[in-house]
Motif scaffolding. Structure first.
Motif, PDB file in Angstrom:
ATOM      1  N   TRP A 346      54.537 118.655  58.040  1.00  0.00           N
ATOM      2  CA  TRP A 346      53.840 117.390  57.796  1.00  0.00           C
ATOM      3  C   TRP A 346      52.361 117.488  58.184  1.00  0.00           C
ATOM      4  O   TRP A 346      51.482 117.030  57.457  1.00  0.00           O
ATOM      5  N   VAL A 347      52.085 118.112  59.325  1.00  0.00           N
ATOM      6  CA  VAL A 347      50.690 118.261  59.770  1.00  0.00           C
ATOM      7  C   VAL A 347      49.895 119.091  58.765  1.00  0.00           C
ATOM      8  O   VAL A 347      48.749 118.754  58.414  1.00  0.00           O
ATOM      9  N   ARG A 348      50.504 120.162  58.248  1.00  0.00           N
ATOM     10  CA  ARG A 348      49.824 121.018  57.275  1.00  0.00           C
ATOM     11  C   ARG A 348      49.557 120.274  55.970  1.00  0.00           C
ATOM     12  O   ARG A 348      48.486 120.433  55.352  1.00  0.00           O
ATOM     13  N   THR A 376      46.287 117.175  65.878  1.00  0.00           N
ATOM     14  CA  THR A 376      46.181 115.752  65.533  1.00  0.00           C
ATOM     15  C   THR A 376      44.791 115.374  65.053  1.00  0.00           C
ATOM     16  O   THR A 376      44.566 114.221  64.684  1.00  0.00           O
ATOM     17  N   MET A 377      43.866 116.316  65.067  1.00  0.00           N
ATOM     18  CA  MET A 377      42.501 116.062  64.601  1.00  0.00           C
ATOM     19  C   MET A 377      42.199 116.933  63.390  1.00  0.00           C
ATOM     20  O   MET A 377      42.878 117.939  63.145  1.00  0.00           O
ATOM     21  N   ARG A 399      45.768 111.057  59.876  1.00  0.00           N
ATOM     22  CA  ARG A 399      46.799 110.029  59.729  1.00  0.00           C
ATOM     23  C   ARG A 399      48.084 110.440  60.441  1.00  0.00           C
ATOM     24  O   ARG A 399      48.700 109.647  61.152  1.00  0.00           O
ATOM     25  N   ALA A 400      48.497 111.679  60.230  1.00  0.00           N
ATOM     26  CA  ALA A 400      49.687 112.162  60.938  1.00  0.00           C
ATOM     27  C   ALA A 400      49.438 112.199  62.445  1.00  0.00           C
ATOM     28  O   ALA A 400      50.334 111.903  63.250  1.00  0.00           O
ATOM     29  N   GLY A 401      48.210 112.551  62.818  1.00  0.00           N
ATOM     30  CA  GLY A 401      47.868 112.653  64.231  1.00  0.00           C
ATOM     31  C   GLY A 401      48.004 111.338  64.972  1.00  0.00           C
ATOM     32  O   GLY A 401      48.376 111.317  66.154  1.00  0.00           O
ATOM     33  N   ALA A 406      50.692 108.523  69.180  1.00  0.00           N
ATOM     34  CA  ALA A 406      51.292 107.269  69.636  1.00  0.00           C
ATOM     35  C   ALA A 406      52.682 107.484  70.211  1.00  0.00           C
ATOM     36  O   ALA A 406      53.112 106.781  71.129  1.00  0.00           O
ATOM     37  N   THR A 407      53.396 108.491  69.699  1.00  0.00           N
ATOM     38  CA  THR A 407      54.760 108.787  70.166  1.00  0.00           C
ATOM     39  C   THR A 407      54.817 109.988  71.107  1.00  0.00           C
ATOM     40  O   THR A 407      55.900 110.350  71.577  1.00  0.00           O
ATOM     41  N   SER A 408      53.661 110.631  71.336  1.00  0.00           N
ATOM     42  CA  SER A 408      53.562 111.842  72.167  1.00  0.00           C
ATOM     43  C   SER A 408      54.347 113.018  71.604  1.00  0.00           C
ATOM     44  O   SER A 408      54.637 113.984  72.314  1.00  0.00           O
ATOM     45  N   LEU A 409      54.679 112.973  70.301  1.00  0.00           N
ATOM     46  CA  LEU A 409      55.383 114.092  69.688  1.00  0.00           C
ATOM     47  C   LEU A 409      54.491 115.321  69.555  1.00  0.00           C
ATOM     48  O   LEU A 409      55.000 116.442  69.384  1.00  0.00           O
ATOM     49  N   ASP A 410      53.175 115.110  69.620  1.00  0.00           N
ATOM     50  CA  ASP A 410      52.258 116.252  69.523  1.00  0.00           C
ATOM     51  C   ASP A 410      52.392 117.190  70.721  1.00  0.00           C
ATOM     52  O   ASP A 410      51.947 118.340  70.675  1.00  0.00           O
ATOM     53  N   GLU A 411      53.033 116.724  71.802  1.00  0.00           N
ATOM     54  CA  GLU A 411      53.176 117.548  73.008  1.00  0.00           C
ATOM     55  C   GLU A 411      54.400 118.465  72.967  1.00  0.00           C
ATOM     56  O   GLU A 411      54.557 119.328  73.815  1.00  0.00           O
TER      57      GLU A 411
END
Length: 516
Positions: A346-348, A376-377, A399-401, A406-411
């Motif tokens: 999704w990020v890609r 996320t940037m 947008r995905a970021g 917001a959900t801290s899923l990036d961690e």
């Protein structure tokens, strides 16, 4: 006046692990290079986190010993029948083996035979383990004599096999410990503060013993200090120690000053208080004899460092925390792998650039580690240095970021850091190196900022569930974050970590205000 040592736990600063090049200036002059490097240069450089991991191996050794000897007893009792026949054994048949095994293991642990000190000789250690285990197994022999259910020869054969197994295992453990000490991986690393005559006496004796590495000397009297003392280089003034590349590799900083320099000792303690390293204040007589020097080096090399304050984490607590991270982190990483792959895709698709973002941050003992996150940037606007903190409606975020933050899923990719031992599931959040609050470096706002590095950084933590998450835009934000992190370090336990993990998800999902 005899030597005595005061030890204090500190927290603080270091730089990255390019220690191989420390203090080298002229590669073409071998003699000069030798003086600059010093005679205590270890073959293997490991930082404080790696050194602690090596020391904690003794808990794994103990577990392997218990498991193998227990399986040996179980197999002996059920041979040649199937393992299912264990249910047909009577208490009288099992009791001698159970008592013998329990006593042997308990005696091994009680005799500190899993503490492989610098003076441990391999074969002497193996002989000690066999003797202690034999005494424990005698207890089972007594029970065997009382019950008289089975033949003595059966118990004696099992006891012999158990002694052989223990001897082989401890031969492996002791050999590994000796090898690690010889190459410097387990030998304590220290630096001296004060290019004094007493420092020269310590170095001279340490060179004869070779059970401690004195990596360098720091002294503010640079105009009067020599370039080296007995080959150990004088690396600069004390202020240089605060940011020196050696700092993450040090076990202790020893102050070698005159006994009448009490004011100077206090000043240096305050100056070095931001460091994570233990500080040993050596108060010596005017003319210390060989016995006094030996006692000082023994305390540094052989015994655990005794702190004025109780230790934050003893070995048992550190081992339990690492085991918790390894088991839960590995399970989470495997279970979430399909989900992680979907997020990466999704990020890609959402914006150009790699799915993962990596950033250098401070870890345990101010070690520099590479922390992984989902990007996320926008790739061309990412802030690797962390100088500009995230704000509301930040135009750098994709947008995905926004959803991932917001959900801290990036961690979630930091689970890899946890499994590798660089991070923990619970601990102070790792901050970017040089991160700024406004125009000021965050670490300069609070004097105790570096105390948060007395433990591994975490994916979540006490501060996170108490509302101190995301960027810090004011000095008050920094102070609150540091205070919460220090509160956690002082309270850390296995069950406290589990409670924080259980609270993390509902707290994060229920927070619609904090920017992350």
């Amino acid at each position: 006046m005899s030597i005595f040592l005061k030890f204090r736990a500190r927290t603080g600063a270091s730089n990255e692990a390019a220690v191989v090049d420390i203090a080298e200036s002229n590669a073409s002059e071998e003699s000069s290079q030798h003086i600059r490097r010093g005679p205590f240069r270890p073959d293997v450089w490991v930082n404080a986190r790696q050194r602690n991991a090596l020391r904690l191996r003794t808990f794994y050794y103990r577990g392997v010993d218990i498991a193998i000897t227990a399986l040996l007893a179980l197999g002996w009792l059920t041979y040649p029948a199937a393992i299912s026949s264990i249910g047909q054994l009577t208490i009288a048949q099992v009791a001698p083996y159970a008592v013998g095994w329990l006593c042997a293991m308990w005696f091994l642990i009680s005799a500190n035979l899993y503490n492989f000190g610098p003076s441990s000789h391999v074969w002497r250690h193996v002989a000690a383990t066999v003797m202690v285990s034999f005494v424990g197994l005698l207890a089972g022999l007594i029970v065997q004599a009382v019950t008289s259910v089975s033949a003595w020869s059966d118990y004696l054969l099992w006891a012999g096999l158990t002694l052989i197994a223990i001897a082989i295992l401890h031969l492996i453990w002791a050999s590994a410990a000796v090898r690690s000490r010889k190459n410097g991986a387990l030998t304590p690393n220290i630096v001296l503060v004060g290019a004094t005559r007493y420092a020269e006496l310590l170095i001279t004796q340490a060179l004869k013993r070779r059970d401690i590495n004195i990596l360098g000397i720091f002294d503010d009297r640079t105009d009067r200090s020599p370039d080296a003392i007995c080959g150990v280089p004088v690396l600069g003034p004390v202020s240089d120690l605060l940011t020196h590349r050696l700092t993450p590799y040090l076990d202790c900083i020893a102050l070698t000053l005159s006994p009448d320099a009490a004011d100077r000792v206090g000043q240096l303690e305050r100056q070095l208080s931001i460091l994570p390293n233990k500080i040993a204040v050596l108060l010596q007589s005017d003319e210390p004899d060989a016995d006094e020097i030996t006692r000082a080096l023994d305390k540094l090399a052989y015994t655990p460092v005794h702190l004025l304050n109780p230790p934050i984490n003893d070995d048992r607590r550190a081992f339990c925390k690492r085991l918790q991270d390894l088991v839960l982190g590995s399970l989470a990483l495997c279970a979430l792998m399909p989900f992680l792959l979907l997020i990466g895709a999704w990020v890609r698709l959402d914006s150009r650039g790699p799915a993962l973002f990596r950033q250098r941050r401070h870890g345990f003992n101010h070690e520099e580690i590479v922390v992984w996150k989902f990007r996320t940037m926008h790739h061309n606007r990412a802030d690797n240095a962390g100088i500009r903190q995230v704000t509301a409606d930040d135009d750098r975020i994709t947008r995905a970021g926004r959803f991932l933050r917001a959900t801290s899923l990036d961690e979630l990719p930091q689970l890899l850091n946890v499994v590798l031992g660089q991070m923990s599931l619970v601990g102070p959040r790792p901050h970017a190196i040089g991160m700024k609050t406004g125009q000021v470096v965050s670490a300069d706002i609070v004097a105790e900022y570096a105390h948060r590095h007395r433990i591994k950084p975490g994916m979540t933590g006490w501060a996170a569930i108490k509302g101190s998450r995301g960027p810090m835009h004011s000095a008050a934000d920094v102070r609150r974050r540091v205070q919460l992190d220090i509160d956690y370090i002082e309270r850390q336990s296995f069950w406290f970590d589990l409670w924080i993990m259980a609270r993390t998800l509902p707290v994060l999902l229920g927070d619609k205000v904090a920017m992350r």
